[in-house]
Design an enzyme around this catalytic site. Structure first.
Site, PDB file in Angstrom:
ATOM      1  N   GLU A  11       8.781 -20.539 -19.812  1.00  0.00           N
ATOM      2  CA  GLU A  11       8.668 -19.168 -19.296  1.00  0.00           C
ATOM      3  C   GLU A  11       9.854 -18.327 -19.742  1.00  0.00           C
ATOM      4  O   GLU A  11       9.688 -17.157 -20.123  1.00  0.00           O
ATOM      5  CB  GLU A  11       8.557 -19.195 -17.767  1.00  0.00           C
ATOM      6  CG  GLU A  11       8.593 -17.844 -17.086  1.00  0.00           C
ATOM      7  CD  GLU A  11       7.458 -16.895 -17.497  1.00  0.00           C
ATOM      8  OE1 GLU A  11       6.536 -17.325 -18.227  1.00  0.00           O
ATOM      9  OE2 GLU A  11       7.522 -15.713 -17.124  1.00  0.00           O
ATOM     10  N   GLU A  20       8.320 -11.800 -25.587  1.00  0.00           N
ATOM     11  CA  GLU A  20       7.434 -10.632 -25.356  1.00  0.00           C
ATOM     12  C   GLU A  20       8.236  -9.374 -25.032  1.00  0.00           C
ATOM     13  O   GLU A  20       7.699  -8.275 -25.141  1.00  0.00           O
ATOM     14  CB  GLU A  20       6.408 -10.928 -24.272  1.00  0.00           C
ATOM     15  CG  GLU A  20       6.943 -11.225 -22.897  1.00  0.00           C
ATOM     16  CD  GLU A  20       5.792 -11.480 -21.900  1.00  0.00           C
ATOM     17  OE1 GLU A  20       4.657 -11.026 -22.117  1.00  0.00           O
ATOM     18  OE2 GLU A  20       6.059 -12.125 -20.884  1.00  0.00           O
ATOM     19  N   LYS A  53      -1.562  -5.573 -20.217  1.00  0.00           N
ATOM     20  CA  LYS A  53      -1.306  -6.225 -18.925  1.00  0.00           C
ATOM     21  C   LYS A  53      -2.381  -7.266 -18.629  1.00  0.00           C
ATOM     22  O   LYS A  53      -2.120  -8.276 -18.024  1.00  0.00           O
ATOM     23  CB  LYS A  53      -1.257  -5.195 -17.803  1.00  0.00           C
ATOM     24  CG  LYS A  53      -0.905  -5.787 -16.442  1.00  0.00           C
ATOM     25  CD  LYS A  53       0.414  -6.525 -16.464  1.00  0.00           C
ATOM     26  CE  LYS A  53       0.721  -7.253 -15.169  1.00  0.00           C
ATOM     27  NZ  LYS A  53       1.869  -8.182 -15.310  1.00  0.00           N
ATOM     28  N   CYS A 105       0.855  -1.181   0.000  1.00  0.00           N
ATOM     29  CA  CYS A 105       0.000   0.000   0.000  1.00  0.00           C
ATOM     30  C   CYS A 105       0.894   1.234   0.000  1.00  0.00           C
ATOM     31  O   CYS A 105       2.075   1.165   0.257  1.00  0.00           O
ATOM     32  CB  CYS A 105      -0.862   0.003   1.260  1.00  0.00           C
ATOM     33  SG  CYS A 105      -1.858  -1.472   1.430  1.00  0.00           S
ATOM     34  N   LYS A 133       9.329 -14.852 -21.922  1.00  0.00           N
ATOM     35  CA  LYS A 133       9.895 -13.556 -21.509  1.00  0.00           C
ATOM     36  C   LYS A 133      10.706 -12.937 -22.639  1.00  0.00           C
ATOM     37  O   LYS A 133      10.599 -11.749 -22.927  1.00  0.00           O
ATOM     38  CB  LYS A 133      10.762 -13.759 -20.261  1.00  0.00           C
ATOM     39  CG  LYS A 133       9.946 -13.964 -19.002  1.00  0.00           C
ATOM     40  CD  LYS A 133       9.338 -12.664 -18.554  1.00  0.00           C
ATOM     41  CE  LYS A 133       7.981 -12.660 -17.926  1.00  0.00           C
ATOM     42  NZ  LYS A 133       6.917 -13.443 -18.395  1.00  0.00           N
ATOM     43  N   ARG A 137       1.386   1.717  -5.990  1.00  0.00           N
ATOM     44  CA  ARG A 137       1.553   0.666  -4.969  1.00  0.00           C
ATOM     45  C   ARG A 137       0.215   0.060  -4.561  1.00  0.00           C
ATOM     46  O   ARG A 137       0.166  -0.949  -3.862  1.00  0.00           O
ATOM     47  CB  ARG A 137       2.245   1.230  -3.722  1.00  0.00           C
ATOM     48  CG  ARG A 137       3.685   1.660  -3.924  1.00  0.00           C
ATOM     49  CD  ARG A 137       4.237   2.310  -2.667  1.00  0.00           C
ATOM     50  NE  ARG A 137       4.295   1.364  -1.573  1.00  0.00           N
ATOM     51  CZ  ARG A 137       5.380   0.632  -1.291  1.00  0.00           C
ATOM     52  NH1 ARG A 137       6.455   0.753  -2.038  1.00  0.00           N
ATOM     53  NH2 ARG A 137       5.395  -0.213  -0.290  1.00  0.00           N
ATOM     54  N   ASN A 180       0.230  -0.877   6.127  1.00  0.00           N
ATOM     55  CA  ASN A 180       0.644  -1.666   4.965  1.00  0.00           C
ATOM     56  C   ASN A 180       1.201  -2.956   5.533  1.00  0.00           C
ATOM     57  O   ASN A 180       2.069  -2.932   6.406  1.00  0.00           O
ATOM     58  CB  ASN A 180       1.738  -0.919   4.184  1.00  0.00           C
ATOM     59  CG  ASN A 180       2.269  -1.763   3.017  1.00  0.00           C
ATOM     60  OD1 ASN A 180       1.564  -2.652   2.545  1.00  0.00           O
ATOM     61  ND2 ASN A 180       3.470  -1.475   2.569  1.00  0.00           N
ATOM     62  N   GLY A 181       0.688  -4.097   5.095  1.00  0.00           N
ATOM     63  CA  GLY A 181       1.226  -5.377   5.583  1.00  0.00           C
ATOM     64  C   GLY A 181       0.118  -6.348   5.912  1.00  0.00           C
ATOM     65  O   GLY A 181      -1.023  -6.182   5.502  1.00  0.00           O
ATOM     66  N   TRP A 196      -3.790  -1.593  -1.295  1.00  0.00           N
ATOM     67  CA  TRP A 196      -3.754  -2.807  -2.110  1.00  0.00           C
ATOM     68  C   TRP A 196      -4.339  -3.879  -1.214  1.00  0.00           C
ATOM     69  O   TRP A 196      -3.707  -4.328  -0.277  1.00  0.00           O
ATOM     70  CB  TRP A 196      -2.318  -3.150  -2.522  1.00  0.00           C
ATOM     71  CG  TRP A 196      -2.239  -4.408  -3.331  1.00  0.00           C
ATOM     72  CD1 TRP A 196      -1.919  -5.661  -2.900  1.00  0.00           C
ATOM     73  CD2 TRP A 196      -2.512  -4.550  -4.728  1.00  0.00           C
ATOM     74  NE1 TRP A 196      -1.958  -6.555  -3.911  1.00  0.00           N
ATOM     75  CE2 TRP A 196      -2.326  -5.906  -5.060  1.00  0.00           C
ATOM     76  CE3 TRP A 196      -2.889  -3.677  -5.722  1.00  0.00           C
ATOM     77  CZ2 TRP A 196      -2.514  -6.391  -6.349  1.00  0.00           C
ATOM     78  CZ3 TRP A 196      -3.071  -4.155  -7.008  1.00  0.00           C
ATOM     79  CH2 TRP A 196      -2.895  -5.499  -7.314  1.00  0.00           C
ATOM     80  N   HIS A 256      13.614 -35.642 -31.042  1.00  0.00           N
ATOM     81  CA  HIS A 256      12.436 -36.036 -31.840  1.00  0.00           C
ATOM     82  C   HIS A 256      12.090 -34.970 -32.866  1.00  0.00           C
ATOM     83  O   HIS A 256      10.943 -34.851 -33.291  1.00  0.00           O
ATOM     84  CB  HIS A 256      11.253 -36.291 -30.905  1.00  0.00           C
ATOM     85  CG  HIS A 256      11.504 -37.408 -29.952  1.00  0.00           C
ATOM     86  ND1 HIS A 256      11.500 -38.744 -30.334  1.00  0.00           N
ATOM     87  CD2 HIS A 256      11.844 -37.392 -28.636  1.00  0.00           C
ATOM     88  CE1 HIS A 256      11.777 -39.494 -29.277  1.00  0.00           C
ATOM     89  NE2 HIS A 256      12.003 -38.720 -28.243  1.00  0.00           N
TER      90      HIS A 256
HETATM   91  C1  AGP Z   1       3.206 -12.882 -19.071  1.00  0.00           C
HETATM   92  O1  AGP Z   1       4.431 -12.169 -19.001  1.00  0.00           O
HETATM   93  C2  AGP Z   1       2.224 -12.245 -20.019  1.00  0.00           C
HETATM   94  N1  AGP Z   1       2.010 -10.884 -19.689  1.00  0.00           N
HETATM   95  C3  AGP Z   1       0.950 -13.071 -20.196  1.00  0.00           C
HETATM   96  O2  AGP Z   1       1.322 -14.340 -20.651  1.00  0.00           O
HETATM   97  C4  AGP Z   1       0.100 -13.262 -18.924  1.00  0.00           C
HETATM   98  O3  AGP Z   1       0.761 -14.130 -18.030  1.00  0.00           O
HETATM   99  C5  AGP Z   1      -1.226 -13.908 -19.346  1.00  0.00           C
HETATM  100  O4  AGP Z   1      -1.899 -13.018 -20.214  1.00  0.00           O
HETATM  101  C6  AGP Z   1      -2.139 -14.242 -18.157  1.00  0.00           C
HETATM  102  O5  AGP Z   1      -2.485 -13.059 -17.500  1.00  0.00           O
HETATM  103  P1  AGP Z   1      -3.200 -13.196 -16.051  1.00  0.00           P
HETATM  104  O6  AGP Z   1      -2.198 -13.881 -15.173  1.00  0.00           O
HETATM  105  O7  AGP Z   1      -3.505 -11.799 -15.631  1.00  0.00           O
HETATM  106  O8  AGP Z   1      -4.431 -14.029 -16.235  1.00  0.00           O
END
Ligand code: AGP
Length: 621
Positions: A490, A497, A616, A2, A494, A31, A107-108, A81, A513
């Site tokens: 993963e 993207e 996001k 927060c 990263k 935050r 906050n906590g 938050w 394979h």
């Molecule tokens: C991850 O770096 C991406 N931004 C994307 O794959 C994300 O994880 C995915 O869209 C799921 O989002 P969410 O966790 O908000 O559901």
């Protein structure tokens, strides 16, 4: 996570108390933005003046414009938050006690709030909210009522609490004082001329002063217009040297890091620790954050299906290895957007686990609704309190990673794995797959992870240097086996993207394979190497995979466990992480790959926090 601001000023300075707090909150809103509130103290008034509203800070500003508060000599403010209690006006901070004479913000997470709340309730206290913060406020007021000053009452209260907290409190009877306390949560003092400041971080007051003072664990601080006094947990005065803040305001919002993503990568030890904190009660019961699924239903579960997208789905893949091993329940991990279109076999004995940072991913929302229509129970593992998936699931286990601002998910990923592990451990105990001592051992090993993640962060310069040297690479492969396979996926995501280059994660055993045809001279390949320890180690098999790609000219970069000397024989470069239990290794081995992607994208001059084409939260199907 927060935002917290405190201010005291004398004479004409005090007229700006509200303005200072509101501008500080505006800078801290990243935050937390579930609600916002302020409390003002004015000399000769018996009560503090409070305004608080759910939603963003603009809602509070509108309320203050319609119904102005009086000038103040001391003020505190908070952006929330949510962790305990939905984002509502009632749950917004500040919280009042002593009939409105005392206000507190926090906050906590207070782990023993239920016990303290029960004691206060027995004393006749009536609560206005569901929050752990209000419990602390009434406890503080009870200490003041014994004749203690606000400062001494705060010292006594802090000693009674378990968990993590930053508190600020004011008392109408001490109109020129703000008192703060901290444990496992940040609080910084700003030193002014005839005025002093408190904040979650320096961005709260950096436009007014660059002279700051850090507070250590379990210290209490008392600020007045004329001075700042710091006390240790025994009440002894501590002499602390101020320092000059060199950041500018925008850098301060990122905690001094160049990007939110770098800040959030460094938030990961706290994200794991906060997600773990106070989760298993003294009876070994998992403390869910909302909703309820009867133990008999959980005992009857014969299949678990994880539905998620992107990084969240890779967290689900890691969790599958653990939950199947601990609980002996089959676990499927399904991309949410594929789930309902394959006519899945789901029923009342299926437990669906929906993993989502935002809680608003439409693909995952639709998968949750489909599962519930088929009669399944749904547990949500989400980061945003009160989000759609959290509200629609039958039960919720919040990751406490704090707001994740960067589009590329990092700290949420570690928190999701941690929360899924907690769910697996809880089910294993409930269903009798694990004895209490085995449960305790698993929880103890999880408690060691934050410090181990910190060690990876502290030794990250070599991977940063490598990334800068590879800024012109066109394709990178990632290999992993067992729990290392989702780490490879993963790491590749990263890089895709953030740096917009082709990257692909493979199960290392799949290489021969077909994919090995991709390998040519100079091809960079990252390999997540399993621990060499343990009877069923896949270490030697993955070493063979390293040799296979190296024999075809690949540049081999290995993520290995400290002490694994064999790795260096086959790798151009080895990046070591601390040893950990096999199933927990992804929490450590993914971190160098997060940093690699961040640094390579930065080296290419890309916007790391807002990569092209991405959002996001993907709120459309
Ligand atoms: C991850 O770096 C991406 N931004 C994307 O794959 C994300 O994880 C995915 O869209 C799921 O989002 P969410 O966790 O908000 O559901």
């Amino acid at each position: 996570m927060c935002g917290i601001v405190g201010y005291v000023g004398s004479g004409e300075a005090s007229a700006r108390a509200l303005g200072v707090v509101m501008s500080g909150l505006a800078r801290l809103e990243y935050r937390g933005y579930d609600s916002a509130g302020v409390a003002l103290v004015t000399a000769d008034r018996e009560r503090v003046a409070v305004a608080k509203k759910a939603g963003k800070l603009v809602n509070l500003a509108k309320a203050l414009a319609e119904d102005p508060l009086p000038d103040a000599t001391a003020a505190i403010g908070h952006t929330r938050w949510a962790t305990h209690g939905a984002p509502t006006d009632a749950n917004a901070h500040p919280h009042l006690a002593a009939g409105g004479r005392i206000a507190i913000i926090h906050n906590g997470i207070i782990e023993n709030y239920a016990k303290l709340r029960a004691e206060l309730t027995r004393d006749g206290v009536i609560f206005a909210s569901e929050t752990d913060t209000e419990v602390a406020g009434h406890w503080l007021a009870r200490e003041v009522d014994t004749g203690l000053s606000l400062t001494d009452a705060m010292l006594s209260t802090a000693r009674a609490l378990e968990g993590a907290f930053t508190f600020l409190a004011v008392d109408a009877r001490e109109p020129h004082t703000v008192v703060g306390a901290r444990r496992n949560s940040p609080l910084v003092v700003g030193l002014g001329d005839g005025e002093n400041f408190l904040g979650s971080d320096v961005v709260a007051f950096i436009e007014h002063t660059r002279v700051a003072l850090e507070l250590d664990q379990d210290e209490v601080v008392e600020i007045t217009p004329d001075g700042v006094t710091v006390f240790d947990r025994t009440g002894a005065v501590v002499v602390r040297e101020p320092y000059e803040v060199t950041w500018d305001a925008s850098a301060a919002e990122r905690g001094g890091f160049a990007t939110f993503m770098d800040k959030e990568i460094h938030d990961q030890p706290a994200a794991v620790a906060d997600t773990l904190r106070g989760r298993i009660d003294e009876h070994g019961k998992l403390q869910l954050d909302g909703g309820y699924i009867d133990d008999r239903v959980l005992n009857s579960v014969d299949k678990i299906v994880v539905v998620a997208c992107g990084t969240a789905s890779y967290a689900g893949l890691v969790a599958r290895y653990a939950i199947e091993h601990w609980c002996r329940i089959p676990v499927e991990v399904e991309l949410a957007h594929e789930f309902r279109y394959r006519d899945p076999v789901v029923g009342v004995r299926t437990l669906v686990v929906a993993i989502s940072q935002s809680g608003e991913t439409m693909d995952t929302i639709m998968a949750v609704r489909h599962a519930q229509q088929q009669g399944a129970n749904v547990i949500a593992i989400v980061n945003v309190q009160g989000s759609t998936i959290a509200r629609e699931a039958d039960a919720v286990l919040y990751t406490r990673a704090g707001p994740e601002i960067a589009v590329a998910s990092t700290k949420a990923f570690l928190a999701q794995i941690t929360a899924a592990f907690l769910l697996g451990i809880f089910l294993a105990e409930l269903r009798g797959n694990k004895f209490p001592d085995e449960i305790s051992a698993l929880l103890a090993e999880l408690d060691e992870i934050p410090a181990k993640v910190q060690r990876v962060l502290d030794t990250s310069q070599p991977i940063r240097d490598l990334a800068h040297s590879m800024a012109n690479e066109r394709t990178v492969l990632f290999l992993g086996r067992h729990v290392g396979y989702p780490v490879a996926l993963e790491g590749a995501l990263k890089l895709k993207e953030l740096a917009y280059i082709h990257a692909e994660g493979f199960a290392a055993g799949e290489l021969k394979h077909g994919p090995i045809a991709l390998v040519e001279e100079g091809q960079p390949v990252f390999i997540i190497l399993p621990s060499p320890n343990g009877r069923h180690s896949l270490h030697s098999k993955v070493i063979s995979n390293v040799q296979e790609v190296r024999a075809r000219g690949a540049r081999t970069f290995v993520i290995a466990e400290e002490g694994d000397t064999e790795a260096a024989d086959y790798a151009e470069q080895v990046f070591y992480v601390p040893a950990s239990p096999v199933l927990m290794a992804p929490l450590l081995k993914v971190v160098p790959l997060q940093i690699f992607a961040l640094e390579l994208a930065s080296a290419k001059g890309f916007d790391v926090d807002q990569p092209r084409n991405l959002a996001k939260s993907v709120t459309v199907e």
